[in-house]
Write an enzyme that holds these catalytic residues in place. Structure first.
Site: not given
Ligand code: IPM
Ligand code: MG
Length: 361
Positions: A255, A227, A146, A195, A251
């Site tokens: 959700d 993942d 970001y 990751k 982020d």
């Protein structure tokens, strides 16, 4: 107690939901003998329309002068709104990123739990939802993709876009400490999500998190690839207590976590720095398609106001009163459209706010 609160109604359903949170806070003030002092500032599209920029320096100064910031939502329809014809640094979201950075709000707490009353709205199989779940996503908020350098260039007639993902060990350490601290007050488990099988930033993340973990012998630490985490959230959400992760992964996962609770309209969030100061906002967006229709769910914002009382003002009793009033209103069968189920009473945004305020005791 005198509480100085800067409010950011913002765009879309923002003004409606912030009005309901104020209604509930005012009731808390009345019952518990406090004084709420609100100052509104503009951010996002609302600020673009007036000042040509999504957040002015004066607005930041006003926010800094308060003890906490309560926000609704910002942004519009990204395909139809004229705000999205502007260069990226002048669009509504740039205001949100700017205030996070300016106030150094590096720790974003997003709790996600299943209300037994809303179990029917949970999209997971009943054998999974029956276990219930109660997790908190601790998302790093001022680093990573970001805030790394980005540009779009042309090389030999070919357009090329570059975003950079950087983390230094100090940025990782301070968010990890926040994650472990909060785990100590919960079920003492941290799942650090990265990751590390691909990214250097994730390998550093893992190393620093392991160092921090040594100071918290009571907390169980596990590492999970992002993942796999996305999969585990729908397969077995009950396994999670604190999920500690970087900005972009947080982020996306937040959700997903909110959706398995049945509605993104229920989830609050707190963005904190190293002091008591924080910015509190619902995890959901501005829902421009239903703005001004009095059908939005104000609960996420009302629960964000509760987090504000708890984290910025140490008013735990008052925060508990808000959380209990929300639970009571659900038990009493009142629902906004997004969480409506058979046999319940459907109410609008403003009525939901009033019903919760009435239940503050
Ligand atoms: C969120 C939002 C923001 C983010 C957007 C609006 C920039 O999705 O708070 O999760 O990506 O952080
Ligand atoms: Mg998001």
């Amino acid at each position: 107690m005198d509480l100085r609160i800067t409010c950011i109604p913002g765009d879309g359903i923002g003004p409606e939901i912030v009005a309901e949170a104020k209604k509930v806070l005012d009731k808390v003030a009345e019952v518990y003998g406090h004084k709420m002092n609100y100052t509104d500032i503009l951010m996002g599209g609302a600020s673009i329309d007036v000042h040509g920029v999504p957040l002015t320096d004066e607005a930041i100064a006003t926010a800094k002068a308060a003890d906490a910031v309560l926000m609704g939502s910002i942004g519009g329809n990204t395909t139809t709104s004229p705000w999205y014809k502007l260069p990226p640094n002048l669009r509504p979201e740039a205001g949100l990123l700017k205030i996070r950075k300016a106030l150094n709000l590096f720790a974003n707490l997003r709790p996600a739990y299943l209300y037994s009353e809303l179990a029917g709205a949970c999209p997971l199989k009943e054998e999974i939802s029956a276990q219930g779940f109660d997790m908190l996503i601790m998302r790093e908020l001022t680093g990573g993709l970001y805030f790394g350098d980005r540009k779009t260039i042309e090389e030999n007639g070919v357009l090329k876009a570059i975003d950079t993902l950087t983390y230094d060990e100090n940025e990782i350490r301070r968010i990890a400490i926040k994650g472990f601290d909060i785990a100590m007050k919960r079920r003492k488990k941290v799942t650090s999500v990265d990751k590390a099988n691909v990214l250097d930033s994730s390998r550093l993340w893992r190393k620093v998190v392991e160092e921090v973990a040594k100071d918290y012998p009571e907390v169980t630490l596990e590492h999970m690839l992002v993942d796999n985490c996305a999969m585990q959230l729908v397969k077995d959400p009950a396994q999670f207590d604190v999920i500690l992760t970087e900005n972009m992964f947080g982020d996306i996962l937040s959700d997903e976590a909110s959706m398995v609770t049945g509605s993104i309209g229920m989830l609050s969030s707190a963005s904190l720095n190293d002091t008591k100061f924080g910015l509190y906002e619902p995890s959901h967006g501005s829902a421009p398609d239903i703005a001004g229709m009095d059908i939005a769910n104000p609960i996420a914002t009302i629960l964000s106001a509760s987090m504000m009382l708890r984290y910025s003002f140490d008013l735990d009793k008052e925060a508990d009163a808000i959380d209990a009033a929300v639970k009571k209103v659900l038990q009493d069968g009142f629902r906004t459209g997004d969480i409506m189920s058979e046999g319940c009473t459907k109410v609008g945004c403003s009525q939901m706010g009033s019903l919760i305020a009435e239940r503050i005791a």
